[in-house]
Enzyme design. Structure first.
Site, PDB file in Angstrom:
ATOM      1  N   SER A 144       7.623  64.034  44.989  1.00 37.10           N
ATOM      2  CA  SER A 144       9.002  64.073  45.501  1.00 37.10           C
ATOM      3  C   SER A 144       9.036  64.201  47.014  1.00 37.10           C
ATOM      4  O   SER A 144       9.953  63.715  47.664  1.00 37.10           O
ATOM      5  CB  SER A 144       9.737  65.308  44.947  1.00 37.10           C
ATOM      6  N   ASP A 184      19.745  62.448  44.195  1.00 40.07           N
ATOM      7  CA  ASP A 184      19.009  63.701  44.040  1.00 40.07           C
ATOM      8  C   ASP A 184      19.931  64.815  43.528  1.00 40.07           C
ATOM      9  O   ASP A 184      20.922  64.539  42.862  1.00 40.07           O
ATOM     10  CB  ASP A 184      18.369  64.070  45.396  1.00 40.07           C
ATOM     11  N   ASN A 224       4.187  63.534  39.031  1.00 42.99           N
ATOM     12  CA  ASN A 224       3.298  64.694  39.197  1.00 42.99           C
ATOM     13  C   ASN A 224       2.488  64.951  37.934  1.00 42.99           C
ATOM     14  O   ASN A 224       2.219  66.093  37.585  1.00 42.99           O
ATOM     15  CB  ASN A 224       4.120  65.947  39.521  1.00 42.99           C
ATOM     16  N   HIS A 228      16.177  70.874  46.067  1.00 43.28           N
ATOM     17  CA  HIS A 228      15.320  69.681  46.143  1.00 43.28           C
ATOM     18  C   HIS A 228      15.925  68.575  47.019  1.00 43.28           C
ATOM     19  O   HIS A 228      15.258  68.030  47.905  1.00 43.28           O
ATOM     20  CB  HIS A 228      15.092  69.187  44.712  1.00 43.28           C
TER      21      HIS A 228
END
Ligand code: CA
Length: 390
Positions: free
Chosen positions: A324, A138, A261, A170
């Site tokens: 996510s 990440d 997404n 994130h």
């Protein structure tokens, strides 16, 4: 008249300069070799064609190289029998919905709705994920966060010139959903005693190169992680990444990724789209699919991904949405099950998928349904027996 001629001449010079500059701009390419070609041989082949290696990507039997596409060396390389593919070093994106959320003020530890929804707290009396190593590829992690710190075993970066700290937010958010500590502050993760192995492969804008992702997967194998969280995706099928994913799979490591997404139909992103990876769609607190959630035949399971509260950089907490955020719920569930049962990757994966709750959405939207930790624990008890702390 004279000044006009000068002007035309100047434009011509500038124009030629621009064209030449464009023509000769070198580009990063991933050069993949046939399986039987050794690393030593790849070095020899590339050097014969005048191409320098930026780095080896052994998981994909490939090299990252800075090449000039119009050079004679590169042109002749493309005809070499030992080469299986040459592709761009594609960029993947983290799968969070951009928003300007404020920091959350949490007075005492609050269980986020998603953690309760998947029935994780019911399993905590048996275990909380002890001994399970979770790799998180990440944007890094806030190593000073008081609700994560004790669970962070290693924080590493594969991004050139960047440390392991999170400069986006994130990665810290994803880590909290998996393993925020069970204490008296903030939030709590699905598996609050799982061990976090954070590997930064994404920059502060949430962009990650395939070459860095492959490096990060390799790092996960070397560090013997049990499960890998991949809350990112992109729409191109990179042959290099596909090869790397297959290699990780051979090491008996569970891989889980955000479905994407993109909304709409048949929109599942890579790496979630690969059969070796569990693809996770996103639902809200009323068991409806998030409108942004990608769908398609590759969706395996659905998990909470709308208005998820978790840890954030600068020792804060925030609400974020995206597939996510759904992905780490499934990773945490796998960690709990593996820890409770001692079962291997395939058995854990089967238990999580076979016990998911049908929430009445089309299969392309929910896969087998909503992850249910409590049902998965009962299931694995039946098949594995004897492993339990009861
Ligand atoms: Ca906490």
């Amino acid at each position: 008249m004279f000044s006009y001629l000068l002007y035309v001449l100047a434009l011509g010079v500038i124009g030629t300069g621009l064209i030449q500059k464009k023509k000769h701009r070198p580009k990063y390419k991933i050069i993949g070799f046939r399986d039987e070609v050794s690393i030593e041989e790849t070095e020899g082949i590339l050097s014969n064609h005048g191409i320098k290696i930026k780095k080896h990507l052994p998981l994909a039997n490939a090299c990252l190289c800075l090449v000039d596409e119009i050079s004679a060396g590169f042109k002749s390389l493309t005809a070499n029998d030992n080469i299986e593919f040459i592709e761009d070093d594609y960029i993947a994106m983290i799968q969070v919905i951009p928003q300007t959320a404020d920091s959350l003020k949490i007075k005492s530890q609050t269980i986020p709705w998603g953690i309760s929804k998947i029935e994780a707290p019911k399993a905590w009396k048996h275990c909380q994920g002890e001994g399970i190593k979770v790799g998180i590829i990440d944007t890094g992690i806030d190593q000073r966060h008081p609700d994560l710190k004790a669970n962070i075993k290693v924080a590493h970066s594969v991004v050139e010139g960047t440390g392991a700290d999170d400069d986006n937010g994130h990665g810290t958010h994803v880590a909290g959903t998996i393993a925020a500590l069970d204490n008296d502050i903030g939030v709590v993760g699905v598996a609050p005693k799982a061990e976090i192995y954070s590997v930064k492969a994404f920059d502060n804008k949430g962009r990650g190169r395939v070459s860095d992702i492959i490096d990060a997967l390799n790092w996960c194998i070397e560090n013997k992680v049990h499960i890998i969280n991949m809350s990112f995706g992109f729409s191109v099928n990179s042959q290099a990444l596909e090869r790397a994913i297959r290699e990780v799979h051979k090491h008996n490591i569970i891989m889980v990724a955000a479905a994407g997404n993109s909304g709409g139909k048949d929109t599942v992103l890579y790496p979630a789209k690969y059969p070796e990876v569990i693809a996770v769609a996103a639902s809200d607190n009323k068991d409806k699919a998030a409108d942004f959630s990608s769908s398609g035949p590759e969706v395996n399971i659905i998990a909470p991904g709308v208005d998820i509260s978790s840890t954030y950089i600068n020792q804060e907490y925030r609400l974020l949405s995206g597939t996510s955020m759904a992905c780490p719920h499934v990773v945490g569930a796998c960690a709990l099950l593996m820890s409770i049962s001692g079962a291997d990757a395939d058995n854990v994966k089967n238990a999580v998928l076979s016990t998911a709750r049908d929430i009445g959405l089309p299969e392309e939207t929910q896969g087998v349904g909503l992850v249910d930790v409590s049902a998965a624990v009962s299931n694995i008890k039946k098949t594995k027996g004897g492993f339990f702390y009861e």
